[in-house]
Design a protein around this motif. Structure first.
Motif, PDB file in Angstrom:
ATOM      1  N   VAL A 105       0.833  -1.203   0.000  1.00 47.80           N
ATOM      2  CA  VAL A 105       0.000   0.000   0.000  1.00 47.80           C
ATOM      3  C   VAL A 105       0.870   1.255   0.000  1.00 47.80           C
ATOM      4  O   VAL A 105       0.622   2.199  -0.765  1.00 47.80           O
ATOM      5  N   VAL A 106       1.905   1.271   0.833  1.00 48.23           N
ATOM      6  CA  VAL A 106       2.805   2.426   0.902  1.00 48.23           C
ATOM      7  C   VAL A 106       3.502   2.645  -0.440  1.00 48.23           C
ATOM      8  O   VAL A 106       3.600   3.781  -0.925  1.00 48.23           O
ATOM      9  N   ARG A 111       4.034   5.733  -5.541  1.00 44.31           N
ATOM     10  CA  ARG A 111       3.982   5.795  -7.011  1.00 44.31           C
ATOM     11  C   ARG A 111       2.949   6.830  -7.468  1.00 44.31           C
ATOM     12  O   ARG A 111       3.216   7.638  -8.356  1.00 44.31           O
ATOM     13  N   LYS A 112       1.771   6.811  -6.834  1.00 47.09           N
ATOM     14  CA  LYS A 112       0.718   7.767  -7.187  1.00 47.09           C
ATOM     15  C   LYS A 112       1.157   9.195  -6.884  1.00 47.09           C
ATOM     16  O   LYS A 112       0.917  10.106  -7.675  1.00 47.09           O
ATOM     17  N   GLU A 113       1.786   9.384  -5.724  1.00 47.09           N
ATOM     18  CA  GLU A 113       2.256  10.708  -5.330  1.00 47.09           C
ATOM     19  C   GLU A 113       3.295  11.227  -6.322  1.00 47.09           C
ATOM     20  O   GLU A 113       3.269  12.389  -6.730  1.00 47.09           O
ATOM     21  N   LYS A 114       4.199  10.358  -6.723  1.00 44.15           N
ATOM     22  CA  LYS A 114       5.238  10.734  -7.691  1.00 44.15           C
ATOM     23  C   LYS A 114       4.609  11.067  -9.037  1.00 44.15           C
ATOM     24  O   LYS A 114       4.968  12.065  -9.682  1.00 44.15           O
ATOM     25  N   ALA A 115       3.650  10.256  -9.455  1.00 44.12           N
ATOM     26  CA  ALA A 115       2.964  10.503 -10.738  1.00 44.12           C
ATOM     27  C   ALA A 115       2.173  11.802 -10.675  1.00 44.12           C
ATOM     28  O   ALA A 115       2.193  12.598 -11.621  1.00 44.12           O
TER      29      ALA A 115
END
Length: 121
Positions: free
Chosen positions: A104-105, A110-114
């Protein structure tokens, strides 16, 4: 599912919950000792050591034998297989939970970076 004797586990974990009692088990793993010797080694009263030894004895972790005025302690015959199995089962459950948390982390990273790349464009 593994069945555990809860009374036995309670007695074992209660006995193992005290640092002095764990130390006594370590000491007896090296050599048998009298209650007097153990009390001196751990810098506690004879009465205090007798109480610790009786907790270990009730859990089956220590046996004592009185010859004359000397009560000698030794490790009990019972091993800690049931306790180890209980710990291992719970360690496995927690390990699986932490593995899922790691996933989950990583996904959030990955989402935060994207999302960060989209905002800077």
């Amino acid at each position: 599912m593994v069945q555990y004797n809860e009374t036995r586990l309670d007695a074992s974990f209660a006995a193992l919950s005290d640092a002095t009692r764990r130390g006594v088990l370590e000491q007896l793993g090296r050599a048998d000792a009298s209650i007097t010797d153990l009390a001196e080694k751990f810098h506690i009263t004879l009465t205090g050591m007798k109480k610790h030894v009786s907790v270990l004895e009730r859990a089956g972790l220590v046996t004592t034998e009185k010859v004359g005025r000397v009560r000698t302690c030794r490790l009990g015959l019972r091993a800690l297989e049931e306790e180890a199995a209980w710990i291992e089962r719970h360690r496995g459950l927690w390990s699986a939970r932490f593995d899922e948390l790691d996933k989950v982390v990583e996904e959030l990273k990955r989402k935060e970076k994207a999302d960060g790349r989209k905002k800077t464009r």
